[in-house]
Design a protein around this motif. Structure first.
Motif, PDB file in Angstrom:
ATOM      1  N   ALA A  24      26.833  13.258  -9.459  1.00  0.00           N
ATOM      2  CA  ALA A  24      27.534  14.544  -9.450  1.00  0.00           C
ATOM      3  C   ALA A  24      26.632  15.663  -9.979  1.00  0.00           C
ATOM      4  N   GLU A  25      25.911  15.356 -11.030  1.00  0.00           N
ATOM      5  CA  GLU A  25      25.019  16.368 -11.607  1.00  0.00           C
ATOM      6  C   GLU A  25      23.889  16.733 -10.660  1.00  0.00           C
ATOM      7  N   ASN A  26      23.470  15.770  -9.832  1.00  0.00           N
ATOM      8  CA  ASN A  26      22.381  16.025  -8.884  1.00  0.00           C
ATOM      9  C   ASN A  26      22.880  16.498  -7.526  1.00  0.00           C
ATOM     10  N   GLY A  27      24.203  16.650  -7.387  1.00  0.00           N
ATOM     11  CA  GLY A  27      24.772  17.170  -6.151  1.00  0.00           C
ATOM     12  C   GLY A  27      24.743  16.218  -4.982  1.00  0.00           C
ATOM     13  N   VAL A  28      24.685  14.879  -5.249  1.00  0.00           N
ATOM     14  CA  VAL A  28      24.635  13.907  -4.151  1.00  0.00           C
ATOM     15  C   VAL A  28      25.847  12.969  -4.165  1.00  0.00           C
ATOM     16  N   LEU A  29      26.867  13.298  -4.923  1.00  0.00           N
ATOM     17  CA  LEU A  29      28.049  12.435  -5.008  1.00  0.00           C
ATOM     18  C   LEU A  29      28.881  12.548  -3.747  1.00  0.00           C
ATOM     19  N   ASN A  30      29.269  11.391  -3.207  1.00  0.00           N
ATOM     20  CA  ASN A  30      30.101  11.337  -2.003  1.00  0.00           C
ATOM     21  C   ASN A  30      31.456  10.740  -2.383  1.00  0.00           C
ATOM     22  N   ILE A  31      32.401  11.594  -2.751  1.00  0.00           N
ATOM     23  CA  ILE A  31      33.737  11.136  -3.164  1.00  0.00           C
ATOM     24  C   ILE A  31      34.456  10.407  -2.031  1.00  0.00           C
ATOM     25  N   GLY A  32      34.261  10.900  -0.794  1.00  0.00           N
ATOM     26  CA  GLY A  32      34.928  10.277   0.345  1.00  0.00           C
ATOM     27  C   GLY A  32      34.503   8.837   0.538  1.00  0.00           C
ATOM     28  N   GLN A  33      33.207   8.558   0.379  1.00  0.00           N
ATOM     29  CA  GLN A  33      32.708   7.196   0.540  1.00  0.00           C
ATOM     30  C   GLN A  33      33.268   6.272  -0.540  1.00  0.00           C
ATOM     31  N   LEU A  34      33.311   6.778  -1.779  1.00  0.00           N
ATOM     32  CA  LEU A  34      33.868   5.977  -2.865  1.00  0.00           C
ATOM     33  C   LEU A  34      35.360   5.708  -2.643  1.00  0.00           C
ATOM     34  N   SER A  35      36.068   6.704  -2.130  1.00  0.00           N
ATOM     35  CA  SER A  35      37.500   6.540  -1.870  1.00  0.00           C
ATOM     36  C   SER A  35      37.744   5.470  -0.811  1.00  0.00           C
ATOM     37  N   GLN A  36      36.899   5.453   0.222  1.00  0.00           N
ATOM     38  CA  GLN A  36      37.044   4.433   1.255  1.00  0.00           C
ATOM     39  C   GLN A  36      36.775   3.038   0.695  1.00  0.00           C
ATOM     40  N   PHE A  37      35.811   2.926  -0.241  1.00  0.00           N
ATOM     41  CA  PHE A  37      35.563   1.642  -0.888  1.00  0.00           C
ATOM     42  C   PHE A  37      36.804   1.195  -1.671  1.00  0.00           C
ATOM     43  N   VAL A  38      37.419   2.145  -2.362  1.00  0.00           N
ATOM     44  CA  VAL A  38      38.629   1.836  -3.125  1.00  0.00           C
ATOM     45  C   VAL A  38      39.721   1.306  -2.195  1.00  0.00           C
ATOM     46  N   VAL A  39      39.884   1.944  -1.047  1.00  0.00           N
ATOM     47  CA  VAL A  39      40.902   1.509  -0.097  1.00  0.00           C
ATOM     48  C   VAL A  39      40.618   0.096   0.393  1.00  0.00           C
ATOM     49  N   GLU A  40      39.351  -0.213   0.659  1.00  0.00           N
ATOM     50  CA  GLU A  40      38.988  -1.558   1.099  1.00  0.00           C
ATOM     51  C   GLU A  40      39.318  -2.590   0.020  1.00  0.00           C
ATOM     52  N   MET A  41      39.029  -2.262  -1.239  1.00  0.00           N
ATOM     53  CA  MET A  41      39.344  -3.179  -2.337  1.00  0.00           C
ATOM     54  C   MET A  41      40.855  -3.374  -2.470  1.00  0.00           C
ATOM     55  N   MET A  42      41.604  -2.306  -2.295  1.00  0.00           N
ATOM     56  CA  MET A  42      43.063  -2.406  -2.370  1.00  0.00           C
ATOM     57  C   MET A  42      43.588  -3.328  -1.280  1.00  0.00           C
ATOM     58  N   GLY A  43      42.982  -3.250  -0.091  1.00  0.00           N
ATOM     59  CA  GLY A  43      43.391  -4.128   0.996  1.00  0.00           C
ATOM     60  C   GLY A  43      43.116  -5.589   0.691  1.00  0.00           C
ATOM     61  N   SER A  44      42.065  -5.854  -0.095  1.00  0.00           N
ATOM     62  CA  SER A  44      41.727  -7.234  -0.460  1.00  0.00           C
ATOM     63  C   SER A  44      42.627  -7.783  -1.552  1.00  0.00           C
ATOM     64  N   LEU A  45      43.151  -6.890  -2.404  1.00  0.00           N
ATOM     65  CA  LEU A  45      43.890  -7.331  -3.587  1.00  0.00           C
ATOM     66  C   LEU A  45      45.397  -7.192  -3.472  1.00  0.00           C
ATOM     67  N   CYS A  46      45.871  -6.444  -2.492  1.00  0.00           N
ATOM     68  CA  CYS A  46      47.307  -6.156  -2.436  1.00  0.00           C
ATOM     69  C   CYS A  46      48.093  -7.345  -1.894  1.00  0.00           C
ATOM     70  N   ALA A  47      49.393  -7.333  -2.167  1.00  0.00           N
ATOM     71  CA  ALA A  47      50.297  -8.328  -1.601  1.00  0.00           C
ATOM     72  C   ALA A  47      50.504  -8.025  -0.118  1.00  0.00           C
ATOM     73  N   PRO A  48      50.883  -9.034   0.681  1.00  0.00           N
ATOM     74  CA  PRO A  48      51.089  -8.797   2.118  1.00  0.00           C
ATOM     75  C   PRO A  48      52.058  -7.660   2.418  1.00  0.00           C
ATOM     76  N   CYS A  49      53.028  -7.453   1.534  1.00  0.00           N
ATOM     77  CA  CYS A  49      54.015  -6.396   1.782  1.00  0.00           C
ATOM     78  C   CYS A  49      53.408  -5.003   1.673  1.00  0.00           C
ATOM     79  N   ARG A  50      52.197  -4.899   1.135  1.00  0.00           N
ATOM     80  CA  ARG A  50      51.544  -3.588   0.986  1.00  0.00           C
ATOM     81  C   ARG A  50      50.492  -3.336   2.068  1.00  0.00           C
ATOM     82  N   ASP A  51      50.327  -4.267   2.990  1.00  0.00           N
ATOM     83  CA  ASP A  51      49.302  -4.098   4.023  1.00  0.00           C
ATOM     84  C   ASP A  51      49.512  -2.821   4.830  1.00  0.00           C
TER      85      ASP A  51
END
Length: 495
Positions: A157-184
Motif C-alpha cells: 500500500a505504501e508503495n502504491g502496488v496493492l491490488n485489493i481486488g485480487q486479494l478479495s478474489q482470493f478471499v472468495v476462493e477460500m470461502m468457497g473451500s471452507l463454507c458449508a454446502p448450503c453457502r455455495d
C-alpha cells in the motif's frame, strides 16, 4: 467497518443481561412466600441479597438453561441475529454501516488511494478464515498466512502496488473451500460482484453466516461427548443457586409430597393396612406422570423441571389428543362390530378424519362440542359408504344416532370410554419409564393399536426427558424422598 463479531458479542451480552435481569426478577418472586406455599414449610427465613449476588445467580441460571437446551433439544441451532425491520436498532445499524462503507469508498477513490481501513478489514477477514480451519487444514493455513500477510500488504500500500481486488478474489476462493454446502450459492454470487466496496460488504455478510454454520457444526460434533459434562454442570449450577436461594426446592418438595399422598390413598383402598410401603423409584416415576395432568394456570411448576415446562405441556397436550382420538376410534369399532374390522385402510382413513378435526383442540377458539358433533357426522358418512361398498348391511339411522351420541359424550371428563383410554395411556407411559432401564418397550394396552405409532413416539420423548432430569437432579430427589418417606420405606434408595 465495525467488527461484526464484536457487535454481535456486545449485542449478545446485552441480551444475556436482559435475560438475566428477567430471570433474577422471577427468582426473587419465587423466593417470596406466596399463597401457594401455605402448606409448605420454608427451608430457611428469607434473607436480603445484594444486586451483585442477584445478577451472578441469574447469570448462572441463564447459563444452566442454555446448557440444558443444547442437550435436550435435538434441533438446537445457533441462528443469525435478525433485527426487526423498522426498529430503531435496525435504522441505527443501517446508518452506521452506510457511513462506514461510504467512508471506505471515499478513501479508495482518493489520489493516491488510502488503504488504512481496507487493510484493517483484510485483517478481520484473515482472522475469521483462520478460525474456520480444522487441525488437518495445514496447507490452507499456510496459504492464508502467505497471501494475507498484513505487513507485506502494508508495504504494498505504501508503495502504491496493492491490488485489493485480487486479494478479495482470493478471499472468495477460500470461502468457497471452507463454507458449508448450503453457502455455495452465496459464495457464487460473490464472484459476480466486480466493485471493491460492494464485494467487501458482501464478503462480511457471508462470513457472518459461515460463523453460524461453524458454531452449529461444532455443537453437532461435540454433543455426543457433552452428556456427562452437562449433567455435572447443571447439577453444580443448581447447587450454587440453591445455596443462595435455600427455598428453591419448595415446589419440588410439594410435588413429591402430593405424589406420595396420592399413592398412599390409592394403595390404602386396595390394602387393609394403612400407609403401605412405597419405593422411592415408584414414587418418582408417578410424580413425572402427574406432570402430564398438571394445571399450569394455577399450580407453580416444580423447580427441578421448570426448564422443561413447555416440553411437558406439549406432551400433556399430545397425550390428551391421543386420549380423545383413541376414544373415538374405540367407540366406532365397538359400535359397528366385526363388519369393519377386516376392511383394509379403513382404520387409517377414520383416524385421519378424527385427527384432522382435533388438531387445534388446544387453541382458544376451538369448540370441542362442535368438533365432536362434526366428527360424528363425518364418520357416519364414511362408514355408510364403506359398508355399502363392501356389500354389508347399510348403516341404520338408529346406529348412526347411537354412534353420534357416544362420540359427543366423550366431551365429559368422567366419560367411561375417555377415562379408560386415559388410564391406559398413562399406564403405558408409566410402564415406559419403568422399562427404560432395560431398553425393552412395554406391551401395548388394548384399544390403543390405532395410535400405537404416536404413543410410542411420545413415550420415547417422555422417557428421554425424564431420564435426563433424573441424572441431573437425582441427589436432590433422593434427599427429599428420604425425608418424606418413613425410615423403613426410604431405606432402599433410588438407583
Amino acid at each position: 467497518m465495525p467488527n461484526e463479531s464484536d457487535r454481535l458479542e456486545r449485542k449478545g451480552d446485552k441480551e444475556l443481561k436482559d435475560v438475566s435481569e428477567e430471570t433474577a426478577g422471577q427468582q426473587v418472586r419465587a423466593s417470596t412466600p406466596s399463597p401457594h406455599r401455605d402448606n409448605t414449610p420454608q427451608a430457611s427465613p428469607p434473607r436480603l441479597v445484594s444486586v451483585e449476588e442477584l445478577m451472578e445467580t441469574a447469570k448462572g441460571v441463564t447459563n444452566m438453561a442454555l446448557a440444558h437446551e443444547i442437550m435436550v433439544n435435538k434441533d438446537f441451532q445457533v441462528k443469525p441475529t435478525e433485527i426487526p425491520e423498522g426498529s430503531l436498532e435496525h435504522r441505527v445499524k443501517e446508518i452506521m454501516h452506510k457511513v462506514f462503507w461510504d467512508r471506505l469508498e471515499a478513501q479508495l477513490n482518493e489520489d493516491p488511494p488510502s488503504y488504512e481501513h481496507a487493510i484493517k478489514l483484510l485483517g478481520e477477514i484473515k482472522e475469521t478464515l483462520l478460525s474456520f480451519l480444522l487441525p488437518g487444514h495445514g496447507r490452507l493455513c499456510s496459504r492464508i498466512e502467505e497471501v494475507l500477510d498484513l505487513p507485506l500488504i502494508q508495504q504494498q500500500a505504501e508503495n502504491g502496488v496493492l491490488n485489493i481486488g485480487q486479494l478479495s478474489q482470493f478471499v472468495v476462493e477460500m470461502m468457497g473451500s471452507l463454507c458449508a454446502p448450503c453457502r455455495d450459492e452465496d459464495v457464487k454470487k460473490l464472484k459476480q460482484i466486480t466493485e471493491i466496496v460492494p464485494l467487501l460488504k458482501a464478503i462480511f455478510s457471508v462470513l457472518d453466516l459461515m460463523k453460524v454454520d461453524m458454531a452449529n457444526f461444532a455443537l453437532k460434533s461435540i454433543k455426543p461427548h457433552l452428556m456427562q459434562l452437562s449433567v455435572e454442570y447443571e447439577r453444580n449450577k443448581f447447587q450454587e443457586f440453591l445455596e443462595k436461594q435455600p427455598n428453591a426446592l419448595d415446589y419440588t418438595k410439594k410435588w413429591l409430597e402430593e405424589t406420595v399422598k396420592c399413592l398412599r390413598e390409592t394403595e390404602s383402598c386396595a390394602s387393609a393396612s394403612s400407609d403401605p410401603p412405597l419405593h422411592p423409584l415408584n414414587v418418582h416415576n408417578h410424580a413425572y406422570i402427574r406432570l402430564l395432568r398438571w394445571d399450569h394456570a394455577s399450580d407453580p411448576f416444580p423447580e427441578t423441571v421448570l426448564m422443561d415446562q413447555v416440553r411437558f405441556l406439549e406432551m400433556q397436550q399430545e397425550a390428551e389428543w391421543l386420549v380423545l382420538l383413541s376414544s373415538v376410534l374405540l367407540i366406532v369399532y365397538t359400535t359397528t362390530g366385526e363388519a369393519i374390522s377386516g376392511l383394509p385402510g379403513l382404520m387409517e382413513t377414520l383416524k385421519n378424519t378424527v385427527s384432522a378435526m382435533l388438531t387445534e383442540m388446544h387453541t382458544p377458539s376451538f369448540s370441542m362440542q362442535e368438533a365432536l358433533a362434526t366428527i360424528g357426522e363425518k364418520l357416519c358418512v364414511e362408514l355408510s359408504h364403506c359398508l355399502s361398498q363392501h356389500g354389508f348391511t347399510s348403516f341404520s339411522a338408529e346406529s348412526k344416532s347411537a354412534l353420534k351420541g357416544q362420540i359427543t359424550a366423550i366431551i365429559q371428563s368422567d366419560n367411561i370410554v375417555r377415562k379408560l383410554m386415559d388410564s391406559r395411556i398413562q399406564s403405558y407411559l408409566l410402564a415406559a419409564l419403568e422399562s427404560s432401564q432395560h431398553k425393552t418397550p412395554p406391551p401395548l394396552p388394548g384399544g390403543l393399536a390405532p395410535v400405537s405409532r404416536e404413543l410410542k413416539e411420545l413415550s420415547i420423548r417422555f422417557s428421554r426427558l425424564v431420564n435426563y432430569n433424573k441424572l441431573v437432579f437425582s441427589p436432590f430427589y433422593q434427599k427429599i424422598l428420604q425425608n418424606i418417606l418413613t425410615p423403613g420405606e426410604s431405606s432402599s434408595t433410588e438407583t
